[in-house]
Write an enzyme that holds these catalytic residues in place. Structure first.
Site, PDB file in Angstrom:
ATOM      1  CG  ASP A 122       5.900   3.607   0.874  1.00 24.32           C
ATOM      2  OD1 ASP A 122       4.519   3.376   0.645  1.00 24.32           O
ATOM      3  OD2 ASP A 122       6.136   4.321   1.927  1.00 24.32           O
TER       4      ASP A 122
ATOM      5  CE1 TYR B  91      -2.464   3.182   2.581  1.00 25.41           C
ATOM      6  CE2 TYR B  91      -3.864   2.280   0.693  1.00 25.41           C
ATOM      7  CZ  TYR B  91      -3.565   3.563   1.668  1.00 25.41           C
ATOM      8  OH  TYR B  91      -4.435   4.589   1.760  1.00 25.41           O
TER       9      TYR B  91
ATOM     10  CE  LYS C 115       2.119   4.647   8.298  1.00 29.83           C
ATOM     11  NZ  LYS C 115       0.958   4.370   8.594  1.00 29.83           N
TER      12      LYS C 115
HETATM   13  P1  KE4 Z   1      -0.806   8.210   4.777  1.00 33.93           P
HETATM   14  O1  KE4 Z   1      -1.227   9.012   3.617  1.00 33.93           O
HETATM   15  O2  KE4 Z   1      -1.926   7.363   5.370  1.00 33.93           O
HETATM   16  O3  KE4 Z   1      -0.124   9.044   5.678  1.00 33.93           O
HETATM   17  O4  KE4 Z   1       0.186   7.231   4.196  1.00 33.93           O
HETATM   18  C1  KE4 Z   1      -0.013   6.225   3.294  1.00 33.93           C
HETATM   19  C2  KE4 Z   1       0.981   5.025   3.339  1.00 33.93           C
HETATM   20  C3  KE4 Z   1       1.865   5.071   2.451  1.00 33.93           C
HETATM   21  N1  KE4 Z   1       3.091   4.022   2.540  1.00 33.93           N
HETATM   22  C4  KE4 Z   1       2.659   2.918   3.789  1.00 33.93           C
HETATM   23  C5  KE4 Z   1       3.691   1.678   3.472  1.00 33.93           C
HETATM   24  C6  KE4 Z   1       1.673   3.203   4.493  1.00 33.93           C
HETATM   25  O5  KE4 Z   1       1.811   2.140   5.615  1.00 33.93           O
HETATM   26  C7  KE4 Z   1       0.839   4.057   4.422  1.00 33.93           C
HETATM   27  C8  KE4 Z   1      -0.153   4.132   5.240  1.00 33.93           C
HETATM   28  N2  KE4 Z   1      -0.447   3.058   6.329  1.00 33.93           N
HETATM   29  C9  KE4 Z   1      -1.611   2.938   6.975  1.00 33.93           C
HETATM   30  C10 KE4 Z   1      -1.596   1.720   7.957  1.00 33.93           C
HETATM   31  N3  KE4 Z   1      -1.014   0.647   7.362  1.00 33.93           N
HETATM   32  C11 KE4 Z   1      -2.350   4.038   7.541  1.00 33.93           C
HETATM   33  C12 KE4 Z   1      -3.449   3.983   8.340  1.00 33.93           C
HETATM   34  C13 KE4 Z   1      -4.903   4.179   7.692  1.00 33.93           C
HETATM   35  O6  KE4 Z   1      -4.975   4.285   6.273  1.00 33.93           O
HETATM   36  O7  KE4 Z   1      -5.677   4.731   8.447  1.00 33.93           O
END
Ligand code: KE4
Length: 432
Positions: free
Chosen positions: A244, A149, A272
Site C-alpha cells: 500500500d 491503515y 495522494k
Molecule cells: P484516502 O482514502 O484517505 O485517500 O487513503 C486512505 C489511505 C490508504 N493507505 C494509506 C497508507 C494511507 O496513508 C491512507 C490515508 N492516509 C491518511 C493520513 N495518514 C489520510 C488522512 C485522513 O484520513 O484524513
C-alpha cells in the site's frame, strides 16, 4: 508570522459553526485535533511550504494535505495546467487521453505495475486491490499489520492506524464481525507471526497487505530483511504481496518503497501524490492479475469520477515536476536536516525521543525507543506530543495533529524554513 498567543478568533467561530453542521466539525477525523487538544486552525489559503489561516497567521506546513503537496502547495505549473484543463470541462465519464498519459507514467515508474486502474481515493484503491487479491487466488483471508491503515473500508478496520489509532478507537462500530473475520493481523516487522498465520490458515490467505514504510502509526521503517521475508513467505504459500504505497508512492523514491528497497510486490495501491492535490487513487500490478478487473474480466469495480481530466492533469504535472533531476536528493537532504535536528534538540533539552526519515517522510516519538511496531509506538508520551504540537503551532509551525501520523516535507521547503522550525522546536522542547 503568528502572534503569541495565537489569535484564532475567526478559526474558533468557523469551527464552532462547523461542529453544528458536520460530525466533529470536520470532513475527516484526524483534522479535529482531538489527540493533541485545542482548536484546529481553519485554513484560508496555502502556497509552497506555507499555510495562512483565516486569522491571517502564517505557518510552515509539514502535513502537505497528508502527502499530495510534495512539490509545494498550489504549484504555479500545476495551477496553470489545471486552468487549461478546466476550459475543456471538469468530468467526462468517458475515456480520455489524459488517463493514458498518467497510466503510462505510473507504469513506467512503479516496478510492480504493468497495468493500472484509477479510482478516487486511497480507500477505494485498497478496496479494489483486496477484491482483486481474493478474485485471483480464490481465497478469502488477508493479513494486515497492527497500526497500518489502508483506508476506512470495513475489512481493513482491524487494529488500524491513522485516525483510528489517533482516537484510540477499539475498532469501529457498524462493521459486522463477519466482515472482519477474514482479516488476520500481525505486529509490523514480525516475520515469525506472519509465518505462524500462514501455518494456521493453510491455502486460505489471499495475500499480505502493508505499508512498506509505516506512516499511520507514526513513522516506522521496515527492519532489514522484513520486506524480503514477506516476499519469500507469500511466494512460498501461493499468496500475493501487496504494497500500500498511497503514502510512500512517489514520495520516498520516484518508484516508491519498492524501488527504494528493491522488493517487487504483486500489486500496489497509490493515491495522494498521483492526484497532485485532487482526488485520485489507483491500484495496479502484473497484467495476468489486472486482466481480471471488469470489463476485461469478471471482477467488478467502478466509479463515476474515476480518471477525471482535472485529477489526471494535476497528477501528470506533479509527476513531471518530480522527474526533474535532484528532486529526491533535495527532499532527503532537507528532511534529514529537520529530523536529525529535532532528535538532537530533544536530547539537548532532556527529552527521550527517537525517529527518523526516508526522503520527504519523517516522524519521531517521545520515547527512548526503538519503535519497531505499533505496540512500541503506543508506549511513547502522546500527552507530551500534544503539548509539543500546540507549542509549535504557537510558533507558526504546523505538524500533523497526531502522534500516529508521519510528517511530510516538500520541494518548496527551504533551509531557512528548517532553521526556523528547529529554532521553534528548541524553544518549545525547553518549555515542555
Ligand atoms: P484516502 O482514502 O484517505 O485517500 O487513503 C486512505 C489511505 C490508504 N493507505 C494509506 C497508507 C494511507 O496513508 C491512507 C490515508 N492516509 C491518511 C493520513 N495518514 C489520510 C488522512 C485522513 O484520513 O484524513
Amino acid at each position: 508570522m503568528v502572534t503569541t498567543p495565537l489569535k484564532t478568533t475567526k478559526s474558533e467561530e468557523i469551527f464552532a459553526a462547523a461542529q453544528k453542521l458536520m460530525p466533529g466539525g470536520v470532513s475527516s477525523p484526524v483534522r479535529a485535533f482531538k489527540s493533541v487538544g485545542g482548536q484546529p486552525i481553519v485554513f484560508d489559503h496555502v502556497k509552497g511550504a506555507y499555510i495562512w489561516d483565516v486569522d491571517g497567521n502564517q505557518y510552515i506546513d509539514y502535513v502537505g494535505t497528508w502527502g499530495p503537496a510534495i512539490c509545494g502547495h498550489a504549484h504555479p505549473e500545476v495551477l496553470a495546467a489545471l486552468r487549461d484543463a478546466l476550459e475543456k470541462g471538469t468530468s467526462f465519464g468517458a475515456p480520455c487521453y489524459l488517463e493514458n498519459v498518467l497510466a503510462e507514467m505510473v507504469i513506467d515508474a512503479v516496478p510492480s505495475i504493468e497495468m493500472v486502474r484509477f479510482v478516487n481515493s486511497g480507500t477505494e484503491a485498497c478496496m479494489g486491490v483486496l477484491r482483486l487479491m481474493r478474485a485471483f487466488t480464490g481465497r478469502d483471508k488477508l493479513i494486515k499489520f497492527e497500526g497500518c491503515y489502508h483506508g476506512h473500508a470495513d475489512m481493513f478496520l482491524v487494529k488500524a492506524g491513522s485516525g483510528v489509532a489517533t482516537l484510540g478507537l477499539p475498532d469501529s462500530p457498524g462493521v459486522p464481525k463477519s466482515t472482519t473475520a477474514n482479516t488476520l493481523t500481525a505486529p509490523y516487522n514480525d516475520l515469525d507471526a506472519v509465518k505462524q498465520l500462514f501455518e494456521e490458515n493453510p491455502d486460505q490467505i489471499a495475500g499480505v497487505i502493508l505499508e512498506p514504510v509505516v506512516g499511520n502509526a507514526g513513522f516506522i521503517p521496515p527492519d532489514a530483511g522484513f520486506l524480503e521475508g514477506l516476499r519469500l513467505l507469500t511466494q512460498e504459500h501461493g499468496a500475493l504481496l501487496v504494497f500500500d504505497e498511497v503514502m510512500t508512492g512517489f514520495r520516498i523514491a520516484y518508484g516508491g518503497a519498492q524501488e527504494k528497497f528493491g522488493i517487487t510486490p504483486d500489486l500496489t495501491t497509490l493515491g495522494k501524490i498521483i492526484g497532485g492535490g485532487l482526488p485520485v487513487g489507483a491500484y495496479g500490478g502484473r497484467k495476468e492479475i489486472m486482466q481480471l478487473v471488469a470489463p476485461a474480466g469478471p471482477m467488478y469495480q467502478a466509479g463515476t469520477l474515476s480518471g477525471n481530466p482535472l485529477a489526471m492533469t494535476a497528477g501528470i504535472k506533479t509527476l513531471e515536476l518530480l522527474q526533474r533531476p535532484g528532486t529526491y536528493e533535495q527532499l532527503d537532504r532537507i528532511t534529514k536536516k529537520l529530523s536529525d535536528g529535532l532528535l538532537q534538540i530533544a536530547q539537548e533539552t532532556g527529552h527521550a525521543a527517537c525517529g527518523g526519515q526516508i526522503s520527504g517522510m519523517f516522524g519521531f516519538f517521545f520515547t527512548e525507543g526503538p519503535v519497531h511496531n505499533y505496540e512500541d509506538a503506543k508506549k511513547s508520551d502522546t500527552a507530551k506530543f500534544g503539548r509539543f504540537h500546540r507549542g509549535m503551532l504557537e510558533h507558526g509551525i504546523y505538524l500533523a495533529p497526531s502522534q500516529f501520523e508521519a510528517g511530510f516535507t516538500s520541494l518548496a521547503h527551504t533551509d531557512e524554513d528548517i532553521d526556523r522550525t528547529l529554532e521553534a522546536a528548541r524553544a518549545v522542547m525547553a518549555s515542555l
